[in-house]
Structure formats: C-alpha cells, structure tokens
Write a protein that holds these residues in place. Structure first.
Motif, PDB file in Angstrom:
ATOM      1  N   ARG A 176       0.856  -1.181   0.000  1.00  0.00           N
ATOM      2  CA  ARG A 176       0.000   0.000   0.000  1.00  0.00           C
ATOM      3  C   ARG A 176       0.890   1.226   0.000  1.00  0.00           C
ATOM      4  O   ARG A 176       1.658   1.450   0.934  1.00  0.00           O
ATOM      5  CB  ARG A 176      -0.900  -0.018   1.241  1.00  0.00           C
ATOM      6  CG  ARG A 176      -1.727   1.249   1.370  1.00  0.00           C
ATOM      7  CD  ARG A 176      -2.653   1.238   2.570  1.00  0.00           C
ATOM      8  NE  ARG A 176      -3.082   2.594   2.839  1.00  0.00           N
ATOM      9  CZ  ARG A 176      -4.313   2.946   3.175  1.00  0.00           C
ATOM     10  NH1 ARG A 176      -5.242   2.023   3.332  1.00  0.00           N
ATOM     11  NH2 ARG A 176      -4.610   4.198   3.410  1.00  0.00           N
ATOM     12  N   SER A 301     -17.017   1.584   4.855  1.00  0.00           N
ATOM     13  CA  SER A 301     -15.639   1.323   4.400  1.00  0.00           C
ATOM     14  C   SER A 301     -14.825   2.609   4.332  1.00  0.00           C
ATOM     15  O   SER A 301     -13.609   2.572   4.189  1.00  0.00           O
ATOM     16  CB  SER A 301     -15.663   0.691   3.006  1.00  0.00           C
ATOM     17  OG  SER A 301     -16.222   1.628   2.093  1.00  0.00           O
ATOM     18  N   GLY A 503     -10.442  -4.594  -6.580  1.00  0.00           N
ATOM     19  CA  GLY A 503     -11.084  -5.221  -5.426  1.00  0.00           C
ATOM     20  C   GLY A 503     -11.572  -6.599  -5.812  1.00  0.00           C
ATOM     21  O   GLY A 503     -11.055  -7.225  -6.757  1.00  0.00           O
ATOM     22  N   ARG A 504     -12.583  -7.089  -5.129  1.00  0.00           N
ATOM     23  CA  ARG A 504     -13.117  -8.415  -5.461  1.00  0.00           C
ATOM     24  C   ARG A 504     -14.215  -8.266  -6.500  1.00  0.00           C
ATOM     25  O   ARG A 504     -15.225  -7.610  -6.258  1.00  0.00           O
ATOM     26  CB  ARG A 504     -13.655  -9.098  -4.199  1.00  0.00           C
ATOM     27  CG  ARG A 504     -12.550  -9.443  -3.206  1.00  0.00           C
ATOM     28  CD  ARG A 504     -13.111 -10.033  -1.944  1.00  0.00           C
ATOM     29  NE  ARG A 504     -13.598 -11.392  -2.154  1.00  0.00           N
ATOM     30  CZ  ARG A 504     -12.834 -12.470  -2.144  1.00  0.00           C
ATOM     31  NH1 ARG A 504     -11.546 -12.363  -1.914  1.00  0.00           N
ATOM     32  NH2 ARG A 504     -13.353 -13.657  -2.340  1.00  0.00           N
ATOM     33  N   PRO A 513     -10.335 -11.753  -6.060  1.00  0.00           N
ATOM     34  CA  PRO A 513      -9.562 -10.523  -6.234  1.00  0.00           C
ATOM     35  C   PRO A 513      -9.274 -10.291  -7.713  1.00  0.00           C
ATOM     36  O   PRO A 513      -9.055 -11.245  -8.462  1.00  0.00           O
ATOM     37  CB  PRO A 513      -8.260 -10.805  -5.474  1.00  0.00           C
ATOM     38  CG  PRO A 513      -8.576 -11.922  -4.542  1.00  0.00           C
ATOM     39  CD  PRO A 513      -9.645 -12.737  -5.206  1.00  0.00           C
ATOM     40  N   GLN A 543     -16.096  -6.058   1.153  1.00  0.00           N
ATOM     41  CA  GLN A 543     -14.851  -6.796   1.410  1.00  0.00           C
ATOM     42  C   GLN A 543     -13.683  -6.058   0.789  1.00  0.00           C
ATOM     43  O   GLN A 543     -13.176  -6.437  -0.252  1.00  0.00           O
ATOM     44  CB  GLN A 543     -14.922  -8.177   0.764  1.00  0.00           C
ATOM     45  CG  GLN A 543     -15.950  -9.086   1.357  1.00  0.00           C
ATOM     46  CD  GLN A 543     -15.781 -10.478   0.775  1.00  0.00           C
ATOM     47  OE1 GLN A 543     -14.726 -11.088   0.899  1.00  0.00           O
ATOM     48  NE2 GLN A 543     -16.806 -10.959   0.114  1.00  0.00           N
ATOM     49  N   ASP A 545      -9.884  -4.913   1.170  1.00  0.00           N
ATOM     50  CA  ASP A 545      -8.666  -5.055   1.974  1.00  0.00           C
ATOM     51  C   ASP A 545      -7.925  -3.716   1.990  1.00  0.00           C
ATOM     52  O   ASP A 545      -8.260  -2.786   1.263  1.00  0.00           O
ATOM     53  CB  ASP A 545      -7.787  -6.193   1.452  1.00  0.00           C
ATOM     54  CG  ASP A 545      -7.437  -6.005  -0.005  1.00  0.00           C
ATOM     55  OD1 ASP A 545      -7.108  -4.861  -0.382  1.00  0.00           O
ATOM     56  OD2 ASP A 545      -7.515  -6.979  -0.781  1.00  0.00           O
ATOM     57  N   ASP A 546      -6.923  -3.648   2.835  1.00  0.00           N
ATOM     58  CA  ASP A 546      -6.214  -2.396   3.049  1.00  0.00           C
ATOM     59  C   ASP A 546      -5.516  -1.910   1.767  1.00  0.00           C
ATOM     60  O   ASP A 546      -5.509  -0.711   1.471  1.00  0.00           O
ATOM     61  CB  ASP A 546      -5.185  -2.607   4.176  1.00  0.00           C
ATOM     62  CG  ASP A 546      -4.600  -1.288   4.602  1.00  0.00           C
ATOM     63  OD1 ASP A 546      -5.392  -0.387   4.952  1.00  0.00           O
ATOM     64  OD2 ASP A 546      -3.362  -1.150   4.558  1.00  0.00           O
ATOM     65  N   THR A 548      -6.478  -2.417  -1.339  1.00  0.00           N
ATOM     66  CA  THR A 548      -7.478  -1.884  -2.272  1.00  0.00           C
ATOM     67  C   THR A 548      -8.010  -0.538  -1.787  1.00  0.00           C
ATOM     68  O   THR A 548      -8.201   0.386  -2.590  1.00  0.00           O
ATOM     69  CB  THR A 548      -8.629  -2.892  -2.449  1.00  0.00           C
ATOM     70  OG1 THR A 548      -8.055  -4.163  -2.740  1.00  0.00           O
ATOM     71  CG2 THR A 548      -9.554  -2.494  -3.569  1.00  0.00           C
TER      72      THR A 548
END
Ligand code: GLA
Length: 652
Positions: A176, A301, A503-504, A513, A543, A545-546, A548
């Motif tokens: 990230r 989010s 993302g997903r 993913p 969902q 994640d950090d 994304t």
C-alpha cells in the motif's frame, strides 16, 4: 585434428551428442499463459481460427495471437537459438500494424519495427545462449490494437537441456503506497457540485477522519442547509449562480475548513462522477438487499469520505422477458404501462430513500431497445413513462445501454444512433430532479462528438473491459486508447473507458480478487485519473482489503481526477512500451504519469520540452504523497513492469 575440424565443417562427422540441439515448437506451449489483447492465442491457427497465412505464404504450424500479446518462457539456460517467421495475418487484409519483439532478461534481441497487413513474413533468427527468461511480444504498431492479428509461424527454440516452459512474471508484493488516512478531519474531493434550479440538492461533503464529526457551513445559497451531523447539503436553489461555501468539519482531534462550491445551472457532473455499479461483481444476480448492503458499505468502508457517491443498479432489476421464473418473470409493465421491477426489488422508492439516507445517490439502468443486454424489459416506445418513473422513484442517475436497439433503429448511420439518446436526454431534463445521464453504446458513431449534444454526462467509448480474456491487456488497450478523444471531454461530459475492476470482482465465474498485479492496479487508477474518466467502482464494497482501500482512496490521485478544469490528460511521449501522459490542473500544476507497458522494469523520463514547460518545478509523488524535490529540464524514474510513477509538478 585438422581432419576432424574439416569433417565437422563439411558435415561428415556429427557434433558430439551433448551439444546436439533439440527443437521445441512454440505451438506446443501452454498458450493460456500467452496474453492477447483480443481473443485467445491459438496453436496452428490465426486468432480467428483460420490457417496461419502472411502475405499469401501459409504455415502449417505456429501460433496466432493478437496485440498486445506477451509470452514469457523459462529457457533453463539451455536454449541456443530462436527462429520464426512473423507477420500480420492475412485475415485482416492490409489493416493491422504490429511490432514483434523478442527480449531476454530485459534486453531486446530483436525488433521488427512496425509491420503492416499484407507485408511478407520476416524471419527472426536470434542467439539465445546464456539467456534465462525469453519474452515474445506482439505490440500494437499504430492506432491502438484494432486488427492487430499477429502470427508467430514455424517458431522453434533450439535447446540442449530441458524444454522451454511458460512462466508467470515474478510475484509482486501488495504494497500500500497511500499513507494511512488521518484521524483528523480532511475535506476531500469533489469540492464542486452542479445542480439545476429547483432540483433537490443532494451532496454530501466528502470528509475523512474519525466520527463523530460536526459540520458547519458559511455562505450557503438561500434554500440550502447543511446537516450538522453528516455534512449533507439539502434543499434546493431557485436561481442560477455560484456559491463558494466555507465548510468546517470538526472532530475530537481538530478541524478542517475548505471551500466547496455549489454551482446552480444546467450542467451536471461538473467533475467526473464517482461511485459504484452492480455489474462486474454480480452481473444480473442482484437484489434490493444486496444493493442496500453495498450502499451501507460505501459509507462504513470510508469510500464515501473520499468522494464515491453513486450506487448504480445495472442490468437485471426488472422483468426478464419471456421468463417463467416466478421471481424474474411476469408482466414487464403494469396496467398503466409503467415498468415493474422484479420480485427481488419490491420497493424501488424505499431503496432510493435508503441510499439517500446514507448521503449517497442512486442510479438505474435500462436500454432504449425492446430489451436490455441481458434480456430484461427495455424502454422502447415507453421512454416518457420510464423517465418519469425513474424520477418518481428517486433516482439520480440513468445508464442507457444500446443493447437490442439495433434491431429497431431503422438504420445504422449516425442519425439513427443519436436518436434514442436524444429522446431520453430531453425527457430526463423535463424531470423535477437531476439525473446524471450515462450513454452506453460502446463508442459507436464517435459518440464523444455528440454525447454532450444529447444531454449525456458521460459516454462509454469502449466495449466491456470485463468481457476480455486478459484484463491487463484490455484495460491497457482501452485506457491508453483514449488518446485523441481529449478534445471532447470536459465539465459536464466525460469519456468513459468503463468501470474500475479492482477489489473483489466476478472473474471467470467466481467472486475473486482482480487478476491484475499490484503495479497494474496502480496503473489503472493513475490512468483513469489522468483521463478524467468517471470512477465507477465495481468490486465488492463489503470486502475491501487495506491495499485496495489505499488504491481507491488516495486523495491526491483523486484530486487529479476531480480537478475542476476537467481537462483529459494525453500522451506527450509514446513508444510501443512506454507512455508519458500529462494532465494540466487548476493553478498551473501538471499531473504527469510515466507508464511502462513493457514486460520489464525500465528507466523513463519526462523531459520538460515534451511537457511544454521550462525552469524549476517541484515534484511530488502522488501515490506516496511525498515531495521528491526540485527538478530542472526533466523528471526521470525507474518504472516497474506494467507500472507507473505518477507525480504532480508545481512551478517553484
Ligand atoms: C452491456 C454494457 C455493460 C452492462 C451490460 C448489462 O454489456 O456494456 O456495461 O451494462 O450490458 O447487460
């Protein structure tokens, strides 16, 4: 001794068995590992499943692919030679232009230059001794990838050990780059919002930082208030005008005050719309409950705090034509001719209210034809009733998708293409609420030239990114392929190379993913920002994640996308594998992207001359949000495979 040598030269005595080369043929490789910008690479056939043929010369064996195409082969250090005949396949006639390139371990061994359709096949013959990883690339020569059917014919690798084998590129760590979001209040982007006179104002100031937060506003137009707890503007403005509102957000850590401008006039989407669509994460598998969950996640989010605001329902919400499924089927319209949602959407108004209650906006989808792309009821001959229905339900956005309209258009020239979009555009303007209008007809008839005329706020300029077999190749081809359309984009009307598949997402039938590497993902967001393209996410918001979240919520990158000048960036330097893009920003800054489409890291530079600037400029790394110092003449960086270095230049 001399006789042995002589005998060897004239071929009387065979070389020792250890040194004898085996032949490995390219068509025997696992071609699922070969990327293709369109279709799938095939053994002993062209990309369109015909015999391999270049300028009339046919080949029994080889591989047909489509630019951009890459295959990486592990040579195990035992290869000695690569030989092939290359060319553009005859199935495209004289169209198509391809550059064939052979590299090993990052070094270029062969480059064909641009080859056009109809040109005789050329022979490649390169020494591979000492090479480890071989890369075969077919790159677009000119004008994007259209008709770039690339053939590797009679392609053979001579080797003395294990046979060459396709390999994946080295795994990249998911780093990230975006610094963590501060706990302090920070007013993010967009900071400019357009509303028509008399329409409900629906805008929540995007502010990150810990909640609870209190909001205050100075300089609001008459008729508009700010919700002190949420930062949402509500009300309406009766006359045209512009109101720079000083908004203060305060929490336990501190306060932030910024100017947010409300502009009342006829133009909506003054900056590229940001939001989310159901399409690439669920296709038609959608319901009221699903959409509500996603809308809630947009807020929880933190995405909404960084500017994402539209929750768009794509295809699949109304009645599927001809279906006897009790849930999706039934009469497509009620006795009055109004659209009926299917049983999974029991309360459209309630759904819009719930989305609005989150401070977000709601979007809907239909086709001007008798049916949508997925076979649900369309608006054909019911346009006025449908526009009114969408407004009555409370929608703020319509995606209008060509689909079956071709069957009823009555012609295929531009007049017939424009007609249905003009009709709906006029109807949307008659409604008492603002609906951002998204044309979707895949770029036909040079839509960018007339999108604004029909009232469109953005228009798809490409096919469906998610339908490609190789997501990297399709995003690169479509994204970089926007070059040349920049004159048609600006506040109120934007080119749209499709949603953000990060993302997903649903990929090859499963929610997973995104198949893109981390660097490809940074390229995606940087490119869409440079393009001032709408940022319509399409991954699962519940969902994230950090990595994304960092990718989607970098406010300095978003600021480039949301810049008020609304200028679409363009390439200032281009080769087959690298591109330098520049986007002028308000206040005289420039956003500059160094993009490497190639298969290996490379050194790149953005010379001031190409950027049209001179003197000293401060350089800021946008992803890391870090100053890199002052440069004169140029900015250079090493750019990873399929990656980007994205900077902002400010005059000293
Ligand atoms: C077309 C559009 C997509 C999506 C589907 C729905 O393919 O391009 O974006 O809306 O239709 O069926």
């Amino acid at each position: 001794m001399l006789t042995t040598l002589l005998a060897l030269i004239v071929g009387l005595v065979p070389a020792s068995p250890a040194a004898q080369a085996n032949e490995w043929r390219l068509e025997t490789a696992d071609l699922s590992r070969m990327s293709a910008g369109w279709g799938k690479a095939l053994a002993n056939a062209s990309i369109q499943e015909k015999g391999l043929s270049v300028a009339g010369k046919t080949f029994e064996r080889g591989v047909g692919t489509h630019a951009s195409s890459t295959l990486r082969l592990d040579l195990h250090g035992s290869a000695t030679r690569f030989r092939a005949w290359i060319g553009v396949d005859d199935e495209v006639g004289s169209r198509g232009s391809v550059v064939f390139r052979v590299s090993a371990d990052g070094k270029r061994l062969y480059d064909s230059g641009v080859m056009h359709g109809g040109e005789p096949a050329r022979q490649v013959d390169v020494d591979l001794r000492g090479c480890r990883i071989l890369t075969l690339s077919a790159l677009p020569g000119e004008d994007g990838i259209d008709f770039d059917h690339a053939d590797w014919c009679d392609a053979v690798i001579a080797h003395t050990g294990s046979a060459p084998a396709p390999v994946e590129p080295p795994k990249e760590p998911f780093v990230r780059l975006t610094p963590p979001t501060s706990r302090l209040p920070r007013v993010n982007w967009p900071r400019l919002f357009g509303v028509r006179p008399g329409s409900p104002v629906l805008f929540t100031v995007p502010v990150s930082g810990d909640r609870p937060m209190r909001f205050r506003a100075q300089g609001l137009p008459p008729g508009v208030t700010i919700d002190a707890a949420t930062g949402s503007f509500r009300g309406s403005i009766s006359a045209e005008g512009e109101w720079p509102v000083r908004v203060t957000a305060r929490n336990r850590w501190g306060a932030c005050t910024r100017t947010v401008t409300l502009r009342c006039g006829e133009t909506l989407a003054l900056t590229p719309p940001m939001g989310w669509s159901t399409w690439y994460m669920a296709y038609t598998n959608i319901s009221d409950a699903f959409v509500r969950r996603q809308a809630e996640a947009m807020r929880t989010s933190g995405l909404a705090d960084h500017g994402y605001s539209y929750i768009n329902i794509d295809d699949g919400w109304n009645i599927r034509l001809g279906s006897d499924d009790p849930v999706l089927g039934g009469a497509p319209r009620d006795g009055l001719g109004n659209l009926r949602p299917n049983a999974l959407f029991p309360d459209m108004r309630g759904l819009c209210d719930a989305i609005h209650a989150q401070g977000l906006k709601a979007g809907i989808y239909i086709s001007p034809g008798p049916s949508t792309c997925a076979g649900f009821e369309g608006s054909w001959r019911r346009e006025a009733a449908d526009a009114k229905q969408f407004a009555d339900w409370g929608f703020d956005f319509l995606k209008y998708d060509w689909c079956s309209y071709g069957n009823v258009a009555g012609g295929s020239d531009r007049v017939h293409m424009v007609r249905p979009y003009q009709l709906m555009g006029d109807l949307l303007r008659l409604q008492k609420r603002d609906m951002v209008y998204n044309l979707c007809q895949y770029g036909m008839g040079d839509v960018q030239r007339w999108g604004t005329q029909v009232g469109g706020n953005f228009w798809r300029t490409t096919g469906d990114l998610g339908a490609a077999s190789d997501l990297w190749e399709s995003t690169a081809a479509c994204g970089f392929g926007q070059a040349g359309k920049e004159a048609f984009a600006g506040p109120g009307g934007w080119n749209d190379p499709d949603n953000i598949l990060l993302g997903r997402i649903l990929w090859r039938g499963a929610l997973a993913p995104t198949p893109l590497t981390p660097n490809e993902q940074y390229t995606y967001m940087s490119l869409w920002s440079s393009l001032a393209a709408p940022l319509v996410l399409s991954g699962d918001l519940t969902q994230m994640d950090d990595f994304t979240l960092g990718l989607l919520c970098n406010d300095e990158v978003i600021a480039v996308n949301q810049d008020v000048l609304g200028i679409q960036g363009k390439p200032v330097l281009r080769s087959e594998e690298t591109e330098v893009w520049a986007k002028p920003l308000a206040g005289g800054d420039l956003a500059v992207g160094l993009f490497n489409r190639g298969d290996a890291a490379t050194r790149m530079s953005a010379p001031w001359k190409a950027l049209g600037i001179s003197g000293q400029w401060k350089v800021r790394d946008l992803w890391r949000q870090r100053g890199l110092g002052i440069r004169e003449d140029q900015f250079g960086a090493t750019v990873p495979r399929h990656g980007v270095v994205f900077v902002r230049l400010s005059r000293v």
